[in-house]
Design a protein around this motif. Sequence first.
Motif, PDB file in Angstrom:
ATOM      1  N   PHE A   1      42.222  36.822  34.812  1.00  0.00           N
ATOM      2  CA  PHE A   1      43.484  37.064  35.512  1.00  0.00           C
ATOM      3  C   PHE A   1      43.996  35.737  36.068  1.00  0.00           C
ATOM      4  CE2 PHE A   1      43.134  41.859  36.702  1.00  0.00           C
ATOM      5  CZ  PHE A   1      42.838  42.165  35.391  1.00  0.00           C
ATOM      6  N   SER A   2      44.355  34.854  35.182  1.00  0.00           N
ATOM      7  CA  SER A   2      44.704  33.489  35.561  1.00  0.00           C
ATOM      8  C   SER A   2      46.167  33.364  35.996  1.00  0.00           C
ATOM      9  CB  SER A   2      44.419  32.539  34.397  1.00  0.00           C
ATOM     10  OG  SER A   2      45.176  32.914  33.266  1.00  0.00           O
ATOM     11  N   HIS A   3      46.396  32.335  36.806  1.00  0.00           N
ATOM     12  CA  HIS A   3      47.748  32.012  37.268  1.00  0.00           C
ATOM     13  C   HIS A   3      48.610  31.656  36.062  1.00  0.00           C
ATOM     14  CE1 HIS A   3      50.991  29.551  38.982  1.00  0.00           C
ATOM     15  NE2 HIS A   3      50.865  30.367  40.016  1.00  0.00           N
ATOM     16  N   GLY A   4      49.811  32.173  36.046  1.00  0.00           N
ATOM     17  CA  GLY A   4      50.707  31.926  34.927  1.00  0.00           C
ATOM     18  C   GLY A   4      50.534  32.922  33.792  1.00  0.00           C
ATOM     19  N   TRP A   5      49.480  33.722  33.857  1.00  0.00           N
ATOM     20  CA  TRP A   5      49.274  34.780  32.863  1.00  0.00           C
ATOM     21  C   TRP A   5      49.297  36.147  33.551  1.00  0.00           C
ATOM     22  CZ3 TRP A   5      45.652  38.635  31.648  1.00  0.00           C
ATOM     23  CH2 TRP A   5      45.813  39.204  30.382  1.00  0.00           C
ATOM     24  N   ALA A   6      48.476  36.308  34.572  1.00  0.00           N
ATOM     25  CA  ALA A   6      48.389  37.597  35.268  1.00  0.00           C
ATOM     26  C   ALA A   6      49.238  37.646  36.537  1.00  0.00           C
ATOM     27  CB  ALA A   6      46.933  37.902  35.623  1.00  0.00           C
ATOM     28  N   TYR A   7      49.535  36.507  37.100  1.00  0.00           N
ATOM     29  CA  TYR A   7      50.320  36.444  38.336  1.00  0.00           C
ATOM     30  C   TYR A   7      50.960  35.066  38.429  1.00  0.00           C
ATOM     31  CZ  TYR A   7      46.577  33.648  40.354  1.00  0.00           C
ATOM     32  OH  TYR A   7      45.675  32.651  40.598  1.00  0.00           O
ATOM     33  N   GLY A   8      51.814  34.898  39.429  1.00  0.00           N
ATOM     34  CA  GLY A   8      52.470  33.607  39.632  1.00  0.00           C
ATOM     35  C   GLY A   8      53.655  33.432  38.694  1.00  0.00           C
ATOM     36  N   HIS A   9      54.149  32.206  38.632  1.00  0.00           N
ATOM     37  CA  HIS A   9      55.305  31.897  37.796  1.00  0.00           C
ATOM     38  C   HIS A   9      55.001  32.249  36.340  1.00  0.00           C
ATOM     39  CE1 HIS A   9      59.060  29.995  36.763  1.00  0.00           C
ATOM     40  NE2 HIS A   9      58.447  29.283  35.829  1.00  0.00           N
ATOM     41  N   ASN A  10      55.821  33.098  35.758  1.00  0.00           N
ATOM     42  CA  ASN A  10      55.661  33.589  34.380  1.00  0.00           C
ATOM     43  C   ASN A  10      54.376  34.387  34.157  1.00  0.00           C
ATOM     44  OD1 ASN A  10      58.117  32.556  33.442  1.00  0.00           O
ATOM     45  ND2 ASN A  10      57.193  30.540  33.100  1.00  0.00           N
ATOM     46  N   GLY A  11      53.728  34.819  35.203  1.00  0.00           N
ATOM     47  CA  GLY A  11      52.500  35.603  35.072  1.00  0.00           C
ATOM     48  C   GLY A  11      52.786  37.091  35.082  1.00  0.00           C
TER      49      GLY A  11
ATOM     50  N   LEU B   1      49.609  45.612  38.222  1.00  0.00           N
ATOM     51  CA  LEU B   1      48.977  46.781  37.617  1.00  0.00           C
ATOM     52  C   LEU B   1      49.217  48.015  38.480  1.00  0.00           C
ATOM     53  CD1 LEU B   1      45.578  45.097  36.748  1.00  0.00           C
ATOM     54  CD2 LEU B   1      47.102  46.135  35.061  1.00  0.00           C
ATOM     55  N   GLN B   2      49.286  49.161  37.833  1.00  0.00           N
ATOM     56  CA  GLN B   2      49.347  50.420  38.568  1.00  0.00           C
ATOM     57  C   GLN B   2      47.912  50.861  38.855  1.00  0.00           C
ATOM     58  OE1 GLN B   2      50.969  53.793  36.464  1.00  0.00           O
ATOM     59  NE2 GLN B   2      50.711  55.133  38.218  1.00  0.00           N
ATOM     60  N   TRP B   3      47.575  51.021  40.123  1.00  0.00           N
ATOM     61  CA  TRP B   3      46.236  51.429  40.550  1.00  0.00           C
ATOM     62  C   TRP B   3      46.134  52.945  40.477  1.00  0.00           C
ATOM     63  CZ3 TRP B   3      41.638  49.322  41.491  1.00  0.00           C
ATOM     64  CH2 TRP B   3      40.711  50.022  42.253  1.00  0.00           C
ATOM     65  N   LEU B   4      45.174  53.432  39.721  1.00  0.00           N
ATOM     66  CA  LEU B   4      44.937  54.867  39.621  1.00  0.00           C
ATOM     67  C   LEU B   4      43.818  55.267  40.574  1.00  0.00           C
ATOM     68  CD1 LEU B   4      45.044  55.248  35.733  1.00  0.00           C
ATOM     69  CD2 LEU B   4      46.909  55.549  37.378  1.00  0.00           C
TER      70      LEU B   4
END
Length: 176
Positions: free
Chosen positions: A82-92, A137-140
């Motif tokens: 879950f890296s920055h720029g992929w999972a979160y952050g700018h363009n994440g 992500l949607q937490w179930l």
Amino acid sequence: MILIIYAHPYPRHSHANKRMLDQVKVLDGVEIRSLYELYPDFNIDIAAEQEAISRADLIVWQHPMQWYSTPALLKLWIDKVFSHGWAYGHNGHALKGKSVLWAVTTGGGEAHFDIGSHPGFEVLAQPLQATALYCGLQWLPPFAMHCTFVCDDETLQAQARHYKQRLLDWQETHNG
């Protein structure tokens, strides 16, 4: 597609998690990635994991609870994949629109997690839930199988069937 990220440090010694996997591995549209078998040296192939996630609609973190937390390799997997720029952050934005289910087994009963003034099992989910929500992500609601050290085989099998049904229900809702 449902992607199960299975993190059991001793998968061959599992009782509950093995039964859970046996129930769901026969379902169409389910991929299981056993982290401790794939990465015994903890050297995670980030690109391969991100590719697997890209195909998934539902990510399942399945593991035994260890000292009120996840096994070490699952924590590392989240940190690396879950890296920055992929999972979160700018363009994440890679995880946006996907769902996540925490499927955990415990040796203790539900009452075991009512410790002090804390409200219980839900508190233990908070770090994973916060990570999931932060990444879009949607937490179930979690699936928890308690008392796995003392359950008889019939009880373990019944709980594993409930897990399978939970995934089938999700598929039915999301795949029509």
